[in-house]
Each structure stands twice: as C-alpha cells, then as structure tokens.
Design a protein around this motif. Structure first.
Motif, mmCIF file in Angstrom:
data_model
loop_
_atom_site.group_PDB
_atom_site.id
_atom_site.type_symbol
_atom_site.label_atom_id
_atom_site.label_comp_id
_atom_site.label_asym_id
_atom_site.label_seq_id
_atom_site.Cartn_x
_atom_site.Cartn_y
_atom_site.Cartn_z
ATOM 1 N N LEU A 1 46.264 38.485 38.754
ATOM 2 C CA LEU A 1 45.846 38.523 40.157
ATOM 3 C C LEU A 1 44.358 38.766 40.328
ATOM 4 O O LEU A 1 43.873 38.867 41.448
ATOM 5 C CB LEU A 1 46.624 39.621 40.901
ATOM 6 C CG LEU A 1 48.129 39.412 41.043
ATOM 7 C CD1 LEU A 1 48.710 40.451 41.999
ATOM 8 C CD2 LEU A 1 48.465 38.012 41.556
ATOM 9 N N ASN A 2 43.625 38.863 39.227
ATOM 10 C CA ASN A 2 42.197 39.137 39.292
ATOM 11 C C ASN A 2 41.455 38.019 38.573
ATOM 12 O O ASN A 2 41.533 37.882 37.349
ATOM 13 C CB ASN A 2 41.894 40.490 38.642
ATOM 14 C CG ASN A 2 40.453 40.922 38.837
ATOM 15 O OD1 ASN A 2 39.554 40.102 38.974
ATOM 16 N ND2 ASN A 2 40.231 42.235 38.853
ATOM 17 N N ILE A 3 40.717 37.217 39.334
ATOM 18 C CA ILE A 3 40.029 36.053 38.765
ATOM 19 C C ILE A 3 39.062 36.473 37.660
ATOM 20 O O ILE A 3 38.921 35.800 36.637
ATOM 21 C CB ILE A 3 39.272 35.285 39.868
ATOM 22 C CG1 ILE A 3 40.270 34.716 40.879
ATOM 23 C CG2 ILE A 3 38.431 34.165 39.270
ATOM 24 C CD1 ILE A 3 39.625 34.013 42.051
ATOM 25 N N LYS A 4 38.409 37.627 37.843
ATOM 26 C CA LYS A 4 37.411 38.057 36.876
ATOM 27 C C LYS A 4 38.024 38.353 35.505
ATOM 28 O O LYS A 4 37.350 38.233 34.483
ATOM 29 C CB LYS A 4 36.691 39.303 37.397
ATOM 30 C CG LYS A 4 35.822 39.045 38.626
ATOM 31 C CD LYS A 4 35.116 40.316 39.047
ATOM 32 C CE LYS A 4 34.221 40.068 40.267
ATOM 33 N NZ LYS A 4 33.535 41.311 40.702
ATOM 34 N N THR A 5 39.281 38.787 35.486
ATOM 35 C CA THR A 5 39.892 39.159 34.211
ATOM 36 C C THR A 5 41.088 38.280 33.861
ATOM 37 O O THR A 5 41.786 38.562 32.893
ATOM 38 C CB THR A 5 40.365 40.625 34.233
ATOM 39 O OG1 THR A 5 41.331 40.788 35.283
ATOM 40 C CG2 THR A 5 39.203 41.563 34.467
ATOM 41 N N ASN A 6 41.319 37.221 34.631
ATOM 42 C CA ASN A 6 42.478 36.371 34.369
ATOM 43 C C ASN A 6 42.155 35.375 33.265
ATOM 44 O O ASN A 6 41.998 34.180 33.489
ATOM 45 C CB ASN A 6 42.913 35.652 35.637
ATOM 46 C CG ASN A 6 44.211 34.870 35.438
ATOM 47 O OD1 ASN A 6 44.904 35.060 34.435
ATOM 48 N ND2 ASN A 6 44.516 33.997 36.372
ATOM 49 N N GLN A 7 42.017 35.867 32.044
ATOM 50 C CA GLN A 7 41.701 35.018 30.908
ATOM 51 C C GLN A 7 42.988 34.493 30.273
ATOM 52 O O GLN A 7 43.963 35.204 30.156
ATOM 53 C CB GLN A 7 40.913 35.797 29.855
ATOM 54 C CG GLN A 7 39.642 36.438 30.378
ATOM 55 C CD GLN A 7 38.969 37.249 29.297
ATOM 56 O OE1 GLN A 7 38.781 36.774 28.178
ATOM 57 N NE2 GLN A 7 38.599 38.480 29.616
ATOM 58 N N LYS A 8 42.975 33.279 29.854
ATOM 59 C CA LYS A 8 44.129 32.699 29.177
ATOM 60 C C LYS A 8 43.934 32.675 27.669
ATOM 61 O O LYS A 8 44.887 32.605 26.922
ATOM 62 C CB LYS A 8 44.371 31.264 29.684
ATOM 63 C CG LYS A 8 44.874 31.202 31.129
ATOM 64 C CD LYS A 8 46.257 31.813 31.265
ATOM 65 C CE LYS A 8 46.771 31.673 32.686
ATOM 66 N NZ LYS A 8 48.116 32.253 32.850
ATOM 67 N N ILE B 1 41.237 46.176 30.219
ATOM 68 C CA ILE B 1 42.056 45.153 30.876
ATOM 69 C C ILE B 1 41.367 43.815 30.680
ATOM 70 O O ILE B 1 40.337 43.528 31.283
ATOM 71 C CB ILE B 1 42.240 45.443 32.380
ATOM 72 C CG1 ILE B 1 42.992 46.757 32.588
ATOM 73 C CG2 ILE B 1 42.992 44.289 33.053
ATOM 74 C CD1 ILE B 1 43.187 47.152 34.038
ATOM 75 N N ILE B 2 41.929 42.990 29.809
ATOM 76 C CA ILE B 2 41.269 41.727 29.496
ATOM 77 C C ILE B 2 41.932 40.542 30.184
ATOM 78 O O ILE B 2 41.405 39.431 30.154
ATOM 79 C CB ILE B 2 41.244 41.485 27.975
ATOM 80 C CG1 ILE B 2 42.651 41.522 27.398
ATOM 81 C CG2 ILE B 2 40.349 42.494 27.289
ATOM 82 C CD1 ILE B 2 42.706 41.115 25.949
ATOM 83 N N PHE C 1 51.100 39.810 35.634
ATOM 84 C CA PHE C 1 51.001 40.431 34.315
ATOM 85 C C PHE C 1 49.596 41.000 34.147
ATOM 86 O O PHE C 1 48.616 40.477 34.683
ATOM 87 C CB PHE C 1 51.328 39.447 33.183
ATOM 88 C CG PHE C 1 50.352 38.313 33.028
ATOM 89 C CD1 PHE C 1 49.176 38.479 32.306
ATOM 90 C CD2 PHE C 1 50.619 37.073 33.590
ATOM 91 C CE1 PHE C 1 48.277 37.437 32.155
ATOM 92 C CE2 PHE C 1 49.725 36.025 33.446
ATOM 93 C CZ PHE C 1 48.555 36.197 32.734
ATOM 94 N N VAL C 2 49.526 42.101 33.417
ATOM 95 C CA VAL C 2 48.264 42.760 33.103
ATOM 96 C C VAL C 2 48.266 43.043 31.606
ATOM 97 O O VAL C 2 49.231 43.603 31.075
ATOM 98 C CB VAL C 2 48.090 44.085 33.878
ATOM 99 C CG1 VAL C 2 46.755 44.738 33.527
ATOM 100 C CG2 VAL C 2 48.187 43.848 35.383
#
Length: 328
Positions: free
Chosen positions: A70-77, A65-66, A192-193
């Motif tokens: 909803l998850n700051i640690k993985t909310n990459q743009k 999960i990159i 989105f995930v």
C-alpha cells in the motif's frame, strides 16, 4: 391499597428467601478461578502495553520495511535479503491466497492458504524443505505473520497476533540460504508488508495487533512464545514448559513420568499404568486434563484429584497445558 402493599411485601420476601436458599449455590462459584482469570487478563493487557511502548513506533517507521503493497515508496517487487518477516492481510480467507518470495537456485519461501489450511514453507533444491502447517477458520479475516531466516529451522508463524504451532516438519535435508534475491508474487491478499529482518516474537505480535486495529480484525497475545521452533518429533517448546509444571506439581508422586518424552503421554505403557494420559487435540478426553480440572460433561465422575493434597494448578499453568494438548 393494603392488598397491594401486602402483595409487594410477599414478593420481596419470596425473592429474599430465594436468594437465601441459593446462597450456597452462589458461594460455590469458584472465586479463586475467577480471580486467577482476571489476573491472567491483566497480565496480558500489561504485556501488550509494554510491547506497544517498546516496539510499535520503531516498527511503523522502520527502515527495514522493504516492501509494502500500500506504499508506493516501499512497494518493491524485486528485493535482496537473507532473512524476512512477512505480514499478510487476508480479509476473505475462504478463497485460496498465496504469497511467494522466489529465490535463486530453486529456493523459495511460500505462504499458502487453501481450504482451511495455512502453510509456511522454506523450500530448497531437490524438494528439501522445512514446513509448518495449521488449520484456520475460513469465515474470519486474518493477520498472518510469517518469519523465515537463513537457518531452515528458523521459521515462526503467528495468526491474528497469537503464536500457533510449536514444531517444524523437516522434509529431506533443508539447507541454509546463502542469500535471497527475491521477487514477490501474491494472489488474493489485501495487503502485505515485508521486513528485511527476522523480527522477535514480541515485535511480530505488536505489528500484528497494529494491523488488526487498522483492518478491524480481532487479535490475541500469547504469554509464551519460543524464539525458534523445534523440529517435529523433538520435544517442543510448549512441552518443555508443561514438563516443568508437572515436575513441580506431579512428579513427586508420579515419579515414573519423569523420563517420559512427549509422545509417551499419548500411549499406554507400564510407566503410565497402562493409561493414555493425553489424547491429542481432545482436551476433555485426556485423563491428565480432567484429573487436574475436575469433571466435565463427558467425564462426570472425573473429580479433581491432582495434585493430591495440594492446591490446584493456577489458571496460567492450566492454560499452558491446555494449549499443549490442543497443539498435538
């Protein structure tokens, strides 16, 4: 007091007489169909339990999960990947919603919901693309699972856990991705995930049902799901399964159907005795269907006569044929 007892006894006798007279109607209920439907439901339930046991924990904690909105640690743009499976929650699909994975060299993956149409596109330069499109109910919340790989044919779409479309439309000459150096843009999505891998259909269903439970969105599970879709115009995976059923149950008498391709079932020809066997998306207007299941409101004289002198098809087999006709 005696009058009351007599009245009660007469009432009970009338009820017993009613049930006795109606017993033939009740016994005419298709118990075998009910039993087969129960077996089908149990099979689906067992399948979901097996999927959850095998996949759920590893998917929730997956290092693949990159990006999770909803998850700051993985909310990459801005991410780097060569394949992806994207899950999108849209609680109000009546409004236009989009998710774009932009790629170098004018390549892009797009998921677009607009006016009752959901499209997944794998775009390449010069307007070459692979595309799959389906209709959806604008009044119902959606869990969308969209998978794309390097191969432009490797796209798969699920809505609320259920496999939907059997073919991919090819426009021009889609090309493989060399890599995806991606930025994510979304509009009107609730979550989105993004997984940095092409999940298998059972994994897509498992995570879709997990998100459905979190957001109170009903989901389903398909018994049959191809791993990679076929190009539009080729025999799709659903038809291949249907043809196997017909081969076992029908071709012994209808040998002229043996070499029909999918489109041949929708046109009249000498091979079909000048009959249109299947009317796309119109189940009750399709002779093949009412020959197998019996009469309907629209075809009251269409009594079941296939397979001749043999038991009717199972609920699972009929459901597969139904899904195929509705997908055309």
């Amino acid at each position: 007091m005696i009058k009351k007892i007599t009245a009660v006894m007469l009432t009970v006798a009338s009820v017993l007489l009613f049930f006795q007279n109606c017993s033939s109607d009740f016994s005419s209920l298709d118990e075998s169909s009910y039993s087969e439907q129960f077996v089908l439901n149990q099979r689906i339930l067992q399948l979901e339990q097996d999927y959850d046991k095998k996949y759920l924990a590893s998917l929730i904690g997956s290092q693949d999960i990159i990006s999770d909105s909803l998850n700051i640690k993985t909310n990459q743009k801005n991410i780097f990947l060569e394949k992806a499976t994207v899950f999108v929650i849209v609680k109000k699909p009546g409004s236009k919603a989009t998710l774009n994975l932009g790629v170098d060299q004018d390549q892009k993956i797009s998921l677009v919901l607009n006016e009752g149409q959901l499209s997944l596109l794998h775009e390449a330069p010069a307007n070459n693309m692979s595309k799959t499109t389906l209709a959806y109910d604008e009044t119902k919340s959606l869990v969308i699972a969209a998978r794309v790989g390097k191969n432009p044919q490797d796209i798969l779409l699920m809505v609320n856990g259920e496999y939907v479309l059997p073919t991919v439309q090819k426009i021009g000459s889609p090309i493989d991705y060399n890599y995806l150096e991606t930025f994510i843009e979304t509009t009107n999505t609730d979550r989105f995930v993004v997984f940095n891998k092409t999940l298998e259909p059972p994994e897509m269903n498992t995570f879709s049902r997990y998100l459905g439970r979190l957001y109170g969105i009903p989901t389903k599970t398909s018994l049959e799901t191809p791993d990679i879709l076929t190009w539009d115009g080729a025999d799709n995976a659903l038809f291949i399964n249907v043809k196997n059923i017909l081969n076992q149950k029908c071709f012994r008498c209808h040998s002229s159907w043996r070499n029909l391709n999918e489109n041949d079932y929708t046109v009249a020809s000498t091979f079909t005795q000048q009959k249109i066997l299947v009317v796309p998306k119109r189940l009750k207007d399709s002779p093949l269907w009412y020959y197998l299941v019996g009469s309907s409101d629209e075809n009251t004289q269409a009594l079941r006569n296939m397979p001749k002198d043999n038991p009717p098809l199972s609920t699972i087999e009929l459901e597969m044929i139904k899904t195929w006709i509705n997908s055309l």
